[in-house]
Design a protein around this motif. Structure first.
Motif, PDB file in Angstrom:
ATOM      1  N   HIS A  68       0.846  -1.191   0.000  1.00 25.47           N
ATOM      2  CA  HIS A  68       0.000   0.000   0.000  1.00 25.47           C
ATOM      3  C   HIS A  68       0.884   1.245   0.000  1.00 25.47           C
ATOM      4  O   HIS A  68       1.848   1.335   0.782  1.00 25.47           O
ATOM      5  N   PRO A  69       0.598   2.212  -0.861  1.00 20.24           N
ATOM      6  CA  PRO A  69       1.434   3.419  -0.897  1.00 20.24           C
ATOM      7  C   PRO A  69       1.555   4.108   0.456  1.00 20.24           C
ATOM      8  O   PRO A  69       2.622   4.642   0.795  1.00 20.24           O
ATOM      9  N   GLY A  70       0.479   4.088   1.230  1.00 18.71           N
ATOM     10  CA  GLY A  70       0.521   4.733   2.539  1.00 18.71           C
ATOM     11  C   GLY A  70       1.479   4.059   3.494  1.00 18.71           C
ATOM     12  O   GLY A  70       2.121   4.724   4.317  1.00 18.71           O
ATOM     13  N   LYS A  71       1.572   2.738   3.406  1.00 15.58           N
ATOM     14  CA  LYS A  71       2.497   2.012   4.276  1.00 15.58           C
ATOM     15  C   LYS A  71       3.935   2.394   3.954  1.00 15.58           C
ATOM     16  O   LYS A  71       4.749   2.603   4.858  1.00 15.58           O
ATOM     17  N   VAL A  72       4.238   2.485   2.668  1.00 19.72           N
ATOM     18  CA  VAL A  72       5.590   2.870   2.271  1.00 19.72           C
ATOM     19  C   VAL A  72       5.872   4.311   2.697  1.00 19.72           C
ATOM     20  O   VAL A  72       6.955   4.624   3.207  1.00 19.72           O
ATOM     21  N   ALA A  73       4.883   5.181   2.518  1.00 22.39           N
ATOM     22  CA  ALA A  73       5.073   6.608   2.814  1.00 22.39           C
ATOM     23  C   ALA A  73       5.314   6.874   4.295  1.00 22.39           C
ATOM     24  O   ALA A  73       5.894   7.906   4.653  1.00 22.39           O
ATOM     25  N   ARG A  74       4.890   5.955   5.152  1.00 27.68           N
ATOM     26  CA  ARG A  74       5.163   6.133   6.584  1.00 27.68           C
ATOM     27  C   ARG A  74       6.633   5.874   6.920  1.00 27.68           C
ATOM     28  O   ARG A  74       7.091   6.245   8.009  1.00 27.68           O
ATOM     29  N   SER A  75       7.345   5.252   5.987  1.00 26.64           N
ATOM     30  CA  SER A  75       8.753   4.916   6.233  1.00 26.64           C
ATOM     31  C   SER A  75       9.730   5.744   5.417  1.00 26.64           C
ATOM     32  O   SER A  75      10.845   6.037   5.871  1.00 26.64           O
ATOM     33  N   LEU A  76       9.326   6.097   4.214  1.00 26.05           N
ATOM     34  CA  LEU A  76      10.208   6.815   3.292  1.00 26.05           C
ATOM     35  C   LEU A  76       9.536   8.085   2.806  1.00 26.05           C
ATOM     36  O   LEU A  76       8.327   8.087   2.564  1.00 26.05           O
ATOM     37  N   PRO A  77      10.291   9.158   2.693  1.00 22.91           N
ATOM     38  CA  PRO A  77      11.759   9.282   2.823  1.00 22.91           C
ATOM     39  C   PRO A  77      12.263   9.527   4.244  1.00 22.91           C
ATOM     40  O   PRO A  77      13.432   9.870   4.425  1.00 22.91           O
ATOM     41  N   HIS A  78      11.386   9.358   5.263  1.00 23.58           N
ATOM     42  CA  HIS A  78      11.793   9.648   6.636  1.00 23.58           C
ATOM     43  C   HIS A  78      13.064   8.897   7.029  1.00 23.58           C
ATOM     44  O   HIS A  78      13.916   9.439   7.756  1.00 23.58           O
ATOM     45  N   ALA A  79      13.193   7.644   6.546  1.00 17.92           N
ATOM     46  CA  ALA A  79      14.378   6.858   6.917  1.00 17.92           C
ATOM     47  C   ALA A  79      15.666   7.594   6.584  1.00 17.92           C
ATOM     48  O   ALA A  79      16.669   7.474   7.311  1.00 17.92           O
ATOM     49  N   TRP A  80      15.636   8.374   5.502  1.00 13.85           N
ATOM     50  CA  TRP A  80      16.869   9.036   5.056  1.00 13.85           C
ATOM     51  C   TRP A  80      17.169  10.307   5.848  1.00 13.85           C
ATOM     52  O   TRP A  80      18.198  10.950   5.611  1.00 13.85           O
ATOM     53  N   THR A  81      16.291  10.663   6.787  1.00 11.80           N
ATOM     54  CA  THR A  81      16.625  11.719   7.746  1.00 11.80           C
ATOM     55  C   THR A  81      17.323  11.137   8.974  1.00 11.80           C
ATOM     56  O   THR A  81      17.856  11.881   9.789  1.00 11.80           O
ATOM     57  N   ILE A  82      17.281   9.806   9.098  1.00  8.31           N
ATOM     58  CA  ILE A  82      17.859   9.116  10.246  1.00  8.31           C
ATOM     59  C   ILE A  82      19.235   8.552   9.910  1.00  8.31           C
ATOM     60  O   ILE A  82      20.167   8.601  10.724  1.00  8.31           O
ATOM     61  N   THR A  83      19.343   8.027   8.689  1.00  2.68           N
ATOM     62  CA  THR A  83      20.574   7.351   8.282  1.00  2.68           C
ATOM     63  C   THR A  83      20.779   7.564   6.788  1.00  2.68           C
ATOM     64  O   THR A  83      20.043   8.340   6.164  1.00  2.68           O
ATOM     65  N   THR A  84      21.752   6.900   6.233  1.00  2.80           N
ATOM     66  CA  THR A  84      22.062   7.046   4.807  1.00  2.80           C
ATOM     67  C   THR A  84      21.960   5.690   4.114  1.00  2.80           C
ATOM     68  O   THR A  84      22.114   4.642   4.758  1.00  2.80           O
ATOM     69  N   PRO A  85      21.740   5.689   2.805  1.00  5.68           N
ATOM     70  CA  PRO A  85      21.758   4.409   2.083  1.00  5.68           C
ATOM     71  C   PRO A  85      23.071   3.651   2.261  1.00  5.68           C
ATOM     72  O   PRO A  85      23.068   2.422   2.388  1.00  5.68           O
ATOM     73  N   GLU A  86      24.167   4.370   2.298  1.00  5.78           N
ATOM     74  CA  GLU A  86      25.464   3.706   2.453  1.00  5.78           C
ATOM     75  C   GLU A  86      25.551   2.974   3.793  1.00  5.78           C
ATOM     76  O   GLU A  86      26.033   1.826   3.865  1.00  5.78           O
ATOM     77  N   ALA A  87      25.073   3.616   4.853  1.00  2.00           N
ATOM     78  CA  ALA A  87      25.104   2.985   6.179  1.00  2.00           C
ATOM     79  C   ALA A  87      24.170   1.781   6.238  1.00  2.00           C
ATOM     80  O   ALA A  87      24.481   0.765   6.873  1.00  2.00           O
ATOM     81  N   VAL A  88      23.037   1.887   5.574  1.00  2.00           N
ATOM     82  CA  VAL A  88      22.081   0.778   5.568  1.00  2.00           C
ATOM     83  C   VAL A  88      22.639  -0.410   4.789  1.00  2.00           C
ATOM     84  O   VAL A  88      22.501  -1.570   5.206  1.00  2.00           O
ATOM     85  N   LEU A  89      23.271  -0.146   3.655  1.00  2.00           N
ATOM     86  CA  LEU A  89      23.874  -1.238   2.887  1.00  2.00           C
ATOM     87  C   LEU A  89      24.985  -1.921   3.681  1.00  2.00           C
ATOM     88  O   LEU A  89      25.108  -3.151   3.675  1.00  2.00           O
ATOM     89  N   GLU A  90      25.777  -1.137   4.375  1.00  2.00           N
ATOM     90  CA  GLU A  90      26.827  -1.714   5.214  1.00  2.00           C
ATOM     91  C   GLU A  90      26.219  -2.591   6.300  1.00  2.00           C
ATOM     92  O   GLU A  90      26.700  -3.705   6.575  1.00  2.00           O
TER      93      GLU A  90
END
Length: 285
Positions: A68-90
């Motif tokens: 559901h678009p709403g479910k995704v929107a509750r997580s992103l892009p907020h996650a990228w205010t907490i951490t970075t894609p590079e840190a998540v991949l690591e």
């Protein structure tokens, strides 16, 4: 059926367990929490999409398809205010390293068999094509890890996303949306229960019931929610198109090497299931 076609059909019961186990692992929850992503849904969306960079909900909803678009929107892009894609991949690769060491043990991971499986799986990915495959293409740009068991996991991830992108194309060609694809998949009896699908993908009872009603009017579902003959034909067309679009890596690898990779990975997948590391999945006969 040739070996390439057989492996394309059987991917979900041959190799996919080696990738999918990360989504249920306590090691992953711990690593993502240490990176600031304590919510499970946010960690999932961020970790699987991180290879695409700090993208927002629209891109992830489109490329993951049945959430559901709403479910995704509750997580992103907020996650990228907490951490970075590079840190998540690591954190993701570190979680796989932790997880594989727990499930398989140091001796097996250092074995010639795992090194051989890693080399063959990596070779198979050379037959993948990025055309129209955004999740695969993003992951294909990541640097290869050094350790054989991480090479194996990364290769299986590439093969999985390559197939998954093709599956979405097949669903679209056959007129299915993310929700109706999910409803018809559940109706095959091979996937989630309706309650689990709604809970994990974020759809409400009303949205689900409306999709069921739509599919019933179209003759895809019977009044009891099971697939009609037309519905079974639809799902068979989807799977056939997915398999046809997923042959490239196995044709590239060749029958002998493909059979060998399957032989090497089958006991690893079985060990994942024996450990109960993927809830609800039984050990195949």
């Amino acid at each position: 059926m040739g070996e390439a076609a057989a492996v394309a059909v059987a991917f979900g019961t041959t190799f996919d367990f080696l990738h999918a186990v990360v989504y249920f692992a306590p090691e992953a929850r711990q690593r993502f929490a240490a990176a600031g992503l304590e919510d499970g849904s946010t960690a999932y969306f961020a970790s699987r999409s991180a290879a695409m960079g700090p993208v927002g909900a629209g891109v992830v909803t489109a490329s993951f398809f049945n959430f559901h678009p709403g479910k995704v929107a509750r997580s992103l892009p907020h996650a990228w205010t907490i951490t970075t894609p590079e840190a998540v991949l690591e954190a993701r690769f570190a979680a796989v390293d932790d997880l594989y060491r727990r499930l398989f043990g140091e001796e097996l991971l250092a074995s010639a068999e795992v090194a051989e499986a890693a080399a063959l799986a990596r070779e198979a990915t050379e037959g993948c094509r990025p055309d129209g495959r955004p999740l695969y293409a993003a992951h294909a740009t990541l640097p290869w890890p050094d350790q054989p068991h991480l090479v194996l996991w990364h290769a299986v991830t590439l093969l999985r996303e390559h197939r998954g992108d093709a599956h979405i194309a097949a669903l679209l060609v056959n007129g299915l949306s993310g929700l109706t694809a999910l409803v018809t998949h559940v109706a095959t009896g091979a996937g989630f229960t309706p309650s689990a699908a709604k809970r994990t993908r974020g759809w409400s009872d009303a949205e689900w019931d409306a999709a069921v009603a739509e599919l019933t009017v179209e003759g895809i579902l019977d009044a009891d929610g099971t697939l009609t003959g037309r519905g079974r034909d639809l799902r068979e067309r989807v799977e056939a198109a997915t398999n046809a679009a997923s042959l490239g890596p196995w044709q590239h690898l060749g029958e002998e090497k493909t059979a060998r990779l399957r032989e090497l990975c089958r006991p690893l997948g079985r060990r994942v299931l024996e450990a109960g590391a993927i809830p609800g999945r039984r050990i195949p006969d």
